[in-house]
Design a protein around this motif. Structure first.
Motif, short mmCIF file in Angstrom:
data_model
loop_
_atom_site.label_atom_id
_atom_site.label_comp_id
_atom_site.label_asym_id
_atom_site.label_seq_id
_atom_site.Cartn_x
_atom_site.Cartn_y
_atom_site.Cartn_z
N CYS A 676 0.87 -1.17 0.00
CA CYS A 676 0.00 0.00 0.00
C CYS A 676 0.92 1.22 0.00
O CYS A 676 1.81 1.33 0.86
CB CYS A 676 -0.86 -0.02 1.25
SG CYS A 676 -2.06 1.29 1.26
N VAL A 677 0.73 2.12 -0.96
CA VAL A 677 1.66 3.25 -1.14
C VAL A 677 0.88 4.56 -1.12
O VAL A 677 -0.16 4.67 -1.75
CB VAL A 677 2.41 3.11 -2.49
CG1 VAL A 677 3.48 4.19 -2.61
CG2 VAL A 677 3.06 1.74 -2.62
N ARG A 678 1.38 5.54 -0.35
CA ARG A 678 0.71 6.85 -0.28
C ARG A 678 1.77 7.96 -0.31
O ARG A 678 2.90 7.74 0.12
CB ARG A 678 -0.06 7.01 1.04
CG ARG A 678 -1.06 5.93 1.36
CD ARG A 678 -2.43 6.19 0.74
NE ARG A 678 -3.33 5.07 0.97
CZ ARG A 678 -4.23 5.04 1.93
NH1 ARG A 678 -4.33 6.04 2.78
NH2 ARG A 678 -5.03 4.00 2.05
N THR A 679 1.35 9.13 -0.76
CA THR A 679 2.26 10.29 -0.66
C THR A 679 2.05 10.98 0.68
O THR A 679 1.00 10.87 1.30
CB THR A 679 1.95 11.33 -1.76
OG1 THR A 679 0.55 11.52 -1.80
CG2 THR A 679 2.45 10.89 -3.10
N GLN A 680 3.09 11.72 1.08
CA GLN A 680 2.96 12.58 2.27
C GLN A 680 3.89 13.77 2.07
O GLN A 680 4.57 13.88 1.06
CB GLN A 680 3.27 11.80 3.54
CG GLN A 680 4.62 11.13 3.58
CD GLN A 680 4.74 10.23 4.80
OE1 GLN A 680 3.86 9.43 5.10
NE2 GLN A 680 5.84 10.36 5.52
N GLY A 681 3.92 14.68 3.06
CA GLY A 681 4.70 15.91 2.92
C GLY A 681 6.16 15.64 2.58
O GLY A 681 6.73 14.64 3.01
N ASP A 688 2.37 9.09 7.88
CA ASP A 688 1.25 9.77 8.53
C ASP A 688 -0.14 9.31 8.07
O ASP A 688 -1.13 9.90 8.42
CB ASP A 688 1.38 11.31 8.39
CG ASP A 688 1.30 11.76 6.94
OD1 ASP A 688 1.04 10.92 6.07
OD2 ASP A 688 1.49 12.97 6.69
N ASN A 689 -0.22 8.23 7.28
CA ASN A 689 -1.54 7.77 6.83
C ASN A 689 -1.86 6.37 7.33
O ASN A 689 -2.67 5.66 6.72
CB ASN A 689 -1.61 7.75 5.30
CG ASN A 689 -1.90 9.13 4.74
OD1 ASN A 689 -2.71 9.84 5.30
ND2 ASN A 689 -1.22 9.50 3.68
N LEU A 690 -1.22 5.94 8.42
CA LEU A 690 -1.44 4.57 8.88
C LEU A 690 -2.88 4.41 9.36
O LEU A 690 -3.54 3.41 9.09
CB LEU A 690 -0.46 4.23 10.00
CG LEU A 690 1.02 4.20 9.56
CD1 LEU A 690 1.95 4.16 10.76
CD2 LEU A 690 1.29 3.02 8.64
N GLU A 698 -15.64 4.79 9.23
CA GLU A 698 -14.72 4.63 8.10
C GLU A 698 -13.31 5.05 8.45
O GLU A 698 -13.09 6.11 9.04
CB GLU A 698 -15.20 5.48 6.92
CG GLU A 698 -16.17 4.78 6.01
CD GLU A 698 -16.52 5.69 4.84
OE1 GLU A 698 -16.04 5.42 3.73
OE2 GLU A 698 -17.24 6.69 5.07
N ASP A 699 -12.35 4.20 8.07
CA ASP A 699 -10.92 4.51 8.24
C ASP A 699 -10.29 4.30 6.87
O ASP A 699 -10.35 3.21 6.31
CB ASP A 699 -10.34 3.56 9.31
CG ASP A 699 -8.82 3.49 9.26
OD1 ASP A 699 -8.20 4.39 8.68
OD2 ASP A 699 -8.26 2.52 9.81
N GLU A 700 -9.70 5.35 6.32
CA GLU A 700 -9.08 5.23 4.99
C GLU A 700 -7.57 5.04 5.10
O GLU A 700 -6.82 5.30 4.16
CB GLU A 700 -9.38 6.48 4.16
CG GLU A 700 -10.84 6.57 3.75
CD GLU A 700 -11.13 7.79 2.88
OE1 GLU A 700 -10.23 8.64 2.72
OE2 GLU A 700 -12.26 7.88 2.37
N GLY A 701 -7.10 4.61 6.27
CA GLY A 701 -5.65 4.47 6.48
C GLY A 701 -5.08 3.23 5.81
O GLY A 701 -5.81 2.33 5.37
N ILE A 702 -3.76 3.19 5.78
CA ILE A 702 -3.03 2.09 5.14
C ILE A 702 -3.28 0.78 5.88
O ILE A 702 -3.51 -0.27 5.27
CB ILE A 702 -1.51 2.41 5.16
CG1 ILE A 702 -1.19 3.62 4.27
CG2 ILE A 702 -0.68 1.20 4.78
CD1 ILE A 702 0.25 4.12 4.38
#
Length: 906
Positions: A676-681, A688-690, A698-702
């Motif tokens: 699972c891959v996300r962008t962050q600052g 920061d998206n765990l 609803e939880d949209e985290g990794i």
């Protein structure tokens, strides 16, 4: 630390008194509630004991024992403020050391004859206190070069000065008066080091060690070294190696103090930094842009490359910093100067070329048509013809290296173990730390011998291939000669896409099918080979990919299972990112890119291993995984996570960082993963998206995404145990991993099921350290499976070094594993065996790898999906998030469901 404290105090002073009357009724209970829920702050656990498995192997390591004779007394820390005569603070870094040296020369008695350890910026330390808590000194610095060169009192010689410039330059290059303020900040007991060595770390310990490191930095600065954190580089051409593009690799030394089980040690290693090639500016630019002559240079690019570099100008040998380039070429660039023999106020306009050639009688060969170098202020320029400018030595090159430069650097800087030992021995002798007065005053002496440690070599795990065949890898390697893949896939709906790669495509397909058959993978004939239309070859990458996809869609009867893509460039093809994005994010098609140059059986086998893993097959399994008999992991459902964050290259400050988390699936397997891959600052290291609740349900985290996949792929079982491998964090961030990241993971679990309490083990892997191991009397690297958990490990915390791979070139770099938490309860041997085994499950190679596979996979997933980003249109993405942030982080496109659970990243 001190800036953190002052901020804290400032806030307390300003913002705490007003709130009490308003805030407590609402806020206090919530805070207390949170504290209850979260419990105490977690800190890294203590060591549980040492491992004992494996064959004993005596080793040497590049840690040198430090004897500390003096435990009384204090380091006194002082803040340093530097001002010009008129009270303006001194900006820029270079002046500090010169000023402090001058203070020490001029005011020795006021300093009680004490030595100062100065960090080059705003802090200095002494052993014992100075006479007063606040001292002010006035010092004068002459610019030595300018006095020597301007005997004729015409300092206007090196630019295009007008009258104001003349005055300014005379003033600038004669002596200047400065004020230096030194004020007491805190004191650090030397005892803190002794306490740390006993495993009792006080908060002063890091500061005390920092003082010792600063003493070494200062020692190197006095020898004229370039300092890069704890690395020192001498200006010695025999340490330079040309890597192309006007860039040199400069070899130097890393040295840092470490507290270990056997006391304080100094870790010394070879390190390399990149510098610009000293010498004529024009030669550097020609090499940097790879052009034939100065008239072919791209000057906009040159301006960016040269900004802030330091040059010497001839014939005066004066040193300046480059601020820019002239708008006009030298022969047309005018400036205003005082008229000869006229009245004081009379001025005339003259070109820079005319001034240097006719007034200064300096012969210029080729500068007339080229821009001049500006060494003045942008609004008050001072121009110098480019051929009179030479770059000063030891200036760092901080831009990202090209693939060619990088491979050249690796090739030229690798050293065999014995050569590295010899270089380190010599370095310790020449650094002459014994003569450093401050170290002597702390009672510190450094022994000259490498530290001996007890290594153990673990047995490699048994691997299982097709037809139930077992195999014991030798020297961390195996191959697929005469072996079948353990879980092959069948490939029947596929096609080939050729982006103008020059090769025999039909022959390649034939050999791939034949090779697959020998390994047990049944591959049907491809539907077709789609050759790129030659009219699009010069189009932008995104267009080429679009056109190719239109072509493929118009011909294929339905979605293919798989596309093989032939790229024309071996490395860094700009088609790669848009092609992957199109396949994975838009169509959900598994794809394998190759750049076929040298195609043989080995190459084809490696390609097939990747294709098989991407399509859901397994190439080999661990024996203990197949018969499930891994201690603890096979007994209860266990999820393994690998976490990594990749940042943009140096100089790319605005590019978002990319966080990747991979998770094991189909328990009891530990070889299958999804990502699972996300962008962050940009440059944000904590993920920061765990956990990302968007409503009560609803939880949209990794983590939620990965937990659900584990559950569905493992027979509807929740994991009892979760093992987290985290890459790329330094010791100063361990507490954040334990409290912020693990905290979010626990919250994500609770959000799914309040009553579920899995047990956690958290392990950080570090490659970016300077500990190396050597076999005494042997030219070889340490054997694969070598583990060290004694003598040079942490005096209290639970860490060990492991070299799971066979180092074929240079000196092996072990991975340093830190066990921050272990609620699951592994014995040291079981944990080391598990880490060792996870270095053998990497599906895309037939060798043990140097760090556990889940971390490697996270790294691969982050860099592959990161390639999508280069092609995102900023305007589309900036509106995709709420308008709360000034510049929202562009989001990555989601992968299609058909591929999101696959090992698309291998």
């Amino acid at each position: 630390m001190d800036s953190f404290d002052t901020n804290g105090n400032g806030n307390n002073g300003e913002s705490l008194p007003p709130p009490p009357p308003i805030v407590p009724p609402d806020v206090e209970p919530v805070k207390i509630e949170q504290v209850k829920k979260k419990g105490p702050t977690r800190v890294p656990m203590a060591r549980r004991g040492l491992g004992s498995k494996g064959t004993k192997l005596p080793l040497l390591t590049n840690h040198f024992k430090v004897n500390v004779a003096n435990n009384d007394g204090y380091f006194y820390q002082y803040s340093v403020a530097l001002f010009y005569e008129d009270g303006r603070p001194v900006e820029g870094k270079g002046a500090g050391r010169k000023l402090l040296d001058r203070v020490q020369e001029t005011y020795d008695s006021e300093l009680n004859g004490k030595d100062l350890a100065y960090d080059g910026e705003k802090t200095l330390f002494t052993i014992g206190s100075l006479a007063q808590n606040k001292l002010e000194f006035t010092v004068v610095l002459e610019d030595v070069t300018s006095n020597r060169n301007n005997g004729n009192a015409s300092p206007d010689g090196h630019g295009s000065p007008n009258d104001a410039d003349k005055k300014r330059m005379r003033r600038a290059y004669r002596s200047k008066t400065f004020k230096v303020e030194i004020s007491f900040a805190s004191k650090i007991p030397l005892q803190a080091i002794a306490n740390a060595l006993k495993g009792h770390e006080t908060e002063n310990y890091q500061e005390a060690i920092r003082v010792l490191d600063i003493i070494l930095r200062q020692h190197a600065a006095k020898q004229g070294c370039l300092l890069v954190r704890q690395n020192f580089f001498h200006n010695d051409p025999k340490n330079f190696t040309d890597v192309g593009g006007g860039v040199l690799g400069c070899r130097g030394l890393h040295s840092s103090f470490r507290t270990t089980q056997s006391g304080l040690s100094l870790n010394i290693d070879v390190s390399t930094t990149m510098i610009v090639r000293p010498g004529p500016v024009v030669d550097f630019l020609i090499a940097n842009q790879n052009v034939r002559d100065p008239f072919s240079l791209d000057w906009a690019k040159a301006k960016r490359t040269l900004k802030n570099l330091r040059i010497k100008t001839s014939p005066t040998n004066q040193e300046y910093k480059i601020t820019g380039l002239s708008e006009q070429p030298c022969k047309d660039q005018l400036f205003t100067m005082k008229k000869r023999g006229g009245d004081n106020d009379e001025t005339e306009e003259i070109t820079v070329y005319d001034y240097f050639v006719n007034r200064r009688k300096i012969d210029l060969q080729y500068s007339a048509e080229l821009p001049c170098i500006n060494v003045g202020k942008p609004k008050r320029p001072t121009y110098v013809p480019i051929e009179l400018c030479s770059l000063v030595s030891l200036q760092r090159y901080t831009k990202a290296l090209s693939t060619l430069q990088r491979s050249s650097l690796v090739e030229k800087s690798r050293q065999k173990p014995q050569e590295r030992m010899r270089v380190l021995n010599d370095a310790l002798k020449t650094s002459n730390y014994g003569a450093e007065p401050m170290l002597r005053n702390c009672g510190i002496s450094i022994t000259s011998g490498f530290t001996q440690v007890d290594g153990r070599v673990l047995q490699p795990p048994k691997l299982m291939f097709g037809n139930g065949e077992h195999f014991n890898p030798r020297n961390g390697r195996w191959n697929f000669n005469n072996k079948k893949i353990v879980q092959p896939t069948k490939i029947d709906k596929w096609a080939v896409v050729n982006f103008s790669a020059r090769c025999d495509v039909r022959g390649l397909v034939r050999d791939l099918i034949k090779c697959g058959g020998m390994k047990g993978i049944l591959i049907e004939q491809p539907f077709d080979v789609f050759e790129e239309n030659s009219q699009f070859r010069r189009a932008p990458p995104v267009v080429r990919v679009e056109k190719m996809f239109e072509f493929v869609q118009s011909k294929l009867p339905g979605a293919p299972q798989f596309l093989l893509c032939l790229l024309p460039e071996r490395k860094n093809s700009d088609l790669y990112g848009p092609w992957k994005k199109k396949n994975l994010a838009e169509f959900g098609i598994v794809t394998q890119c190759i750049a076929p140059t040298k195609v043989n059986d080995q190459y084809l086998t490696n390609v097939l291993l990747k294709i098989n893993a991407k399509l859901g097959g397994m190439n080999s399994l661990l024996g203990v995984e197949h018969s499930p008999s891994i201690p603890i992991v096979s007994k209860a459902p266990t999820l393994i996570l690998g976490m990594d964050v990749s940042h943009g290259s140096p100089g790319q400050t605005e590019i978002p960082s990319i966080a990747a988390v991979v998770s094991s699936r189909q328990w009891p397997l530990i070889s299958k993963y999804r990502a699972c891959v996300r962008t962050q600052g940009a440059k944000v290291e904590m993920i920061d998206n765990l956990f990302k609740p968007v409503s009560d349900k609803e939880d949209e985290g990794i983590i939620r995404e990965l937990l659900i996949d584990f559950y569905t792929s493992s027979g509807n079982r929740k994991p009892d145990n979760i093992i987290i491998f985290r890459d790329g964090v330094s010791e100063s961030q361990f507490n954040q991993v334990l409290n912020i990241e693990l905290g979010q993971i626990i919250e994500a679990c609770k959000f799914l099921d309040e009553s579920w309490n899995p047990k956690f083990t958290v392990i950080v892997a570090q490659k970016n350290h300077h500990t190396k191991f050597f076999q005494p009397g042997s030219p070889d690297n340490v054997p694969p499976g070598t583990v060290v958990d004694n003598k040079i490990c942490h005096p209290r915390n639970y860490d060990f070094y492991m070299c799971a791979h066979a180092g074929m070139i240079g000196t092996s770099r072990p991975t340093h594993y830190h066990v921050l938490l272990d609620e699951i309860g592994f014995s040291p041997d079981d944990l080391q065996e598990l880490v060792h085994s996870l270095s053998y499950v990497y599906q895309r190679s037939t060798t043990a790898i140097s760090v556990v596979a889940p971390i490697c996979y996270a790294h691969l997933a982050a860099s592959q999906v990161g390639q999508f980003m280069k092609f995102e249109d900023k305007s589309e993405t900036s509106s995709s998030q709420g308008g709360l942030n000034a510049s929202p982080v562009p989001q990555l496109p989601k992968l299609q469901e058909k591929v999101c659970n696959s090992m698309f990243f291998v």
